[in-house]
Write an enzyme that holds these catalytic residues in place. Structure first.
Site, mmCIF file in Angstrom:
data_model
loop_
_atom_site.group_PDB
_atom_site.id
_atom_site.type_symbol
_atom_site.label_atom_id
_atom_site.label_comp_id
_atom_site.label_asym_id
_atom_site.label_seq_id
_atom_site.Cartn_x
_atom_site.Cartn_y
_atom_site.Cartn_z
ATOM 1 N N GLY A 212 3.800 -6.220 -4.745
ATOM 2 C CA GLY A 212 3.411 -4.983 -5.382
ATOM 3 C C GLY A 212 2.765 -4.190 -4.217
ATOM 4 O O GLY A 212 3.016 -4.468 -2.917
ATOM 5 N N SER A 213 2.241 -3.086 -4.577
ATOM 6 C CA SER A 213 1.505 -2.189 -3.732
ATOM 7 C C SER A 213 0.495 -2.669 -2.855
ATOM 8 O O SER A 213 -0.182 -3.511 -3.300
ATOM 9 C CB SER A 213 1.184 -1.020 -4.526
ATOM 10 O OG SER A 213 -0.078 -1.220 -5.256
ATOM 11 N N THR A 214 0.302 -2.078 -1.885
ATOM 12 C CA THR A 214 -0.929 -2.339 -1.093
ATOM 13 C C THR A 214 -2.182 -2.037 -1.809
ATOM 14 O O THR A 214 -3.290 -2.785 -1.586
ATOM 15 C CB THR A 214 -0.788 -1.332 0.440
ATOM 16 O OG1 THR A 214 0.123 -2.149 0.994
ATOM 17 C CG2 THR A 214 -1.764 -1.732 1.102
ATOM 18 N N GLY A 217 -2.889 -4.850 -4.206
ATOM 19 C CA GLY A 217 -3.057 -6.182 -3.454
ATOM 20 C C GLY A 217 -4.449 -6.375 -2.768
ATOM 21 O O GLY A 217 -5.099 -7.441 -2.804
ATOM 22 N N GLU A 234 2.622 -10.011 -0.832
ATOM 23 C CA GLU A 234 3.437 -9.455 -0.112
ATOM 24 C C GLU A 234 3.244 -7.824 -0.817
ATOM 25 O O GLU A 234 3.819 -7.718 -1.767
ATOM 26 C CB GLU A 234 4.911 -9.768 -0.351
ATOM 27 C CG GLU A 234 5.945 -9.161 0.438
ATOM 28 C CD GLU A 234 7.288 -9.447 0.255
ATOM 29 O OE1 GLU A 234 8.115 -8.526 -0.138
ATOM 30 O OE2 GLU A 234 7.755 -10.818 0.492
ATOM 31 N N CYS A 268 11.621 -4.100 -0.868
ATOM 32 C CA CYS A 268 10.563 -4.367 0.022
ATOM 33 C C CYS A 268 10.738 -4.003 1.641
ATOM 34 O O CYS A 268 9.830 -3.638 2.277
ATOM 35 C CB CYS A 268 10.170 -5.468 -0.520
ATOM 36 S SG CYS A 268 9.404 -5.848 -1.935
#
Length: 459
Positions: A212-214, A217, A234, A268
């Site tokens: 998912g999103s940074t 994460g 990821e 992605c």
């Protein structure tokens, strides 16, 4: 598309038509805790199950999914707007992934270590415990199958919370897979970001696996560090495409369009920014505009919701305001749903958000460079490190790109593709850890080193 109806309920609508798909209840904190407890209770027996039997169980789960593939794909299309063909392909990929892990898990090897002649030293993989899998909406079945399959066949138990943008798809997938597994090996939780945070804070987790999103994460990485939990991430990407001199510009434009516009740019590893050599720039841009218009006419695929469309449109509008030239697309269409046309920008100024941040929409921002070295330098100058593509007839340039680009995957002369069993480690803001391939089995297990000596011997 989703919107909050109340504090614990989500209403899902079809992003293609705006029609209602359904309303789902978000798990309470108590239900989230109970889900982890169920998985924790099931772990000892599942970890002790022979790997071959775990593989057979996972194979049965894959076959059950294959038998209901049309149903799962149709639900995915309704919730995310994914095309029927792409949704069916995602389920097929998920089935194949589960089957691959069913074979790989039982042959996941340890190592014999060289010690004294009268002793035996071995390093053997062991299940870690309860895995929290937080999976995305953009390819919800295929991505989930990788994390779930690797964890389950390794002897871990799993709590799975799919994205709040596709809760019906996630619930259906888990229902099918869990039906082939012992109680508690795969536990489903419906929820949003608040639910995910509550699950991640559980002291009973051994692994958090997130795609998912940074921003999310990074929060999970901090939680994992505080709770001694292994975290696999990821996260976002801002993948560059470098187009070298000497390539066929029409072919290169086709590759760029595929990378930027497939699944409405919601992959992605979508192409997010393009650096094209001045020698081929004009024919490349002409061909890319034609490709974009053709993709818009034949696809009709929406973005996942209006919130995503607004974010994409804001990046495009910001680039144009900063001096970029809009060659095609860039206008929000009228009508229901969250459609957005395939868009090509040229002359995008350095620092524009469409170049520095993940767009996650069908946008191809192009920067013209004077030589390959400039393109390579600009491609590498980014905080993300998921993947990159180089189109070049020069093998020296190809080798330089592979050596110098700070990303997990470098692709030469093809924006998508790769051999079976491939894996990669994202870098920088794109995450950490192997998220797929045989190496994911290493992430889902821990290694125990055992020294066997002789009774009364010197060992």
């Amino acid at each position: 598309m989703l919107s909050a109806v109340d504090a614990r309920t989500l209403e899902i609508t079809d992003p293609s038509s705006g029609e209602a798909v359904g309303t789902v209840a978000v798990a309470t904190d108590a239900e989230a805790a109970e889900a982890v407890a169920r998985a924790l209770a099931a772990f000892p027996a599942w970890a002790a199950t022979p790997p071959a039997e775990r593989g057979l169980r996972l194979r049965a789960a894959a076959q059950a999914l294959a038998a209901r593939a049309d149903e799962v794909a149709a639900m995915n299309t309704r919730e995310t707007g994914k095309s029927a063909g792409d949704a069916a392909g995602g389920v097929e990929a998920a089935v194949n992934t589960l089957l691959q892990y069913a074979e790989l898990g039982p042959v996941h090897r340890g190592r014999r270590l060289n010690g004294a002649w009268d002793a035996v030293d071995v390093a053997t993989p062991q299940p870690r415990g309860v895995v929290l899998a937080l999976t995305p909406w953009n390819d919800p079945v295929a991505v989930a199958a990788g994390l779930l399959g690797a964890a389950i066949v390794s002897g871990d138990t799993v709590v799975h919370k799919p994205s709040e943008r596709c809760p019906h798809t996630g619930a259906l997938l888990d229902e099918i897979l869990a039906g082939a597994l012992p109680e508690g090996v795969l536990v489903h939780v419906t929820g949003d970001g608040v639910t995910g945070a509550a699950l991640a804070a559980s002291p009973d987790l051994a692994v958090i696996a997130h795609v998912g999103s940074t921003a999310t994460g990074r929060k999970l990485a901090l939680v994992g560090a505080q709770n001694d939990v292994h975290v696999i991430r990821e996260n976002g990407g801002n993948d560059p495409l470098v187009v070298d001199a000497g390539v066929d510009p029409v072919w290169a434009a086709g590759q760029a369009a595929l990378g930027a516009f497939a699944n409405a740019g919601q992959i992605c590893t979508s192409v997010e920014r393009i650096y094209v050599h001045r020698d081929v720039a004009q024919p490349f841009l002409s061909a890319l505009v034609a490709e974009a218009d053709a993709w818009t006419q034949r696809s009709g695929q929406p973005l996942v919701d209006e919130r995503m469309r607004a974010a994409v449109a804001a990046q495009v509008d910001g680039a144009v305001a900063a001096g970029a030239e809009l060659l095609t697309g860039g206008a929000v269409p009228e009508g229901p749903g969250s459609h957005y046309p395939c868009t090509v920008l040229s002359g995008v100024p350095e620092g524009a958000e469409v170049l520095t941040e993940e767009t996650f929409g069908p946008v191809a921002p192009v920067v013209i460079v004077d030589d390959f070295e400039e393109g390579l330098r600009l491609a590498a100058a980014d905080r993300y490190g998921l993947a990159a593509t180089v189109l070049t007839p020069d093998m020296t340039h190809a080798h330089r790109a592979a050596a110098l680009l700070p990303v997990g995957t470098v692709k030469v002369n093809a924006v998508f593709g790769g051999a079976p069993g491939g894996s990669a480690q994202p870098r920088g803001a794109s995450g950490a850890g192997f998220g797929y391939g045989p190496e994911l089995l290493d992430e889902m297990t821990t290694t125990t080193v055992v020294h066997f000596g002789l009774p009364g011997g010197r060992a």
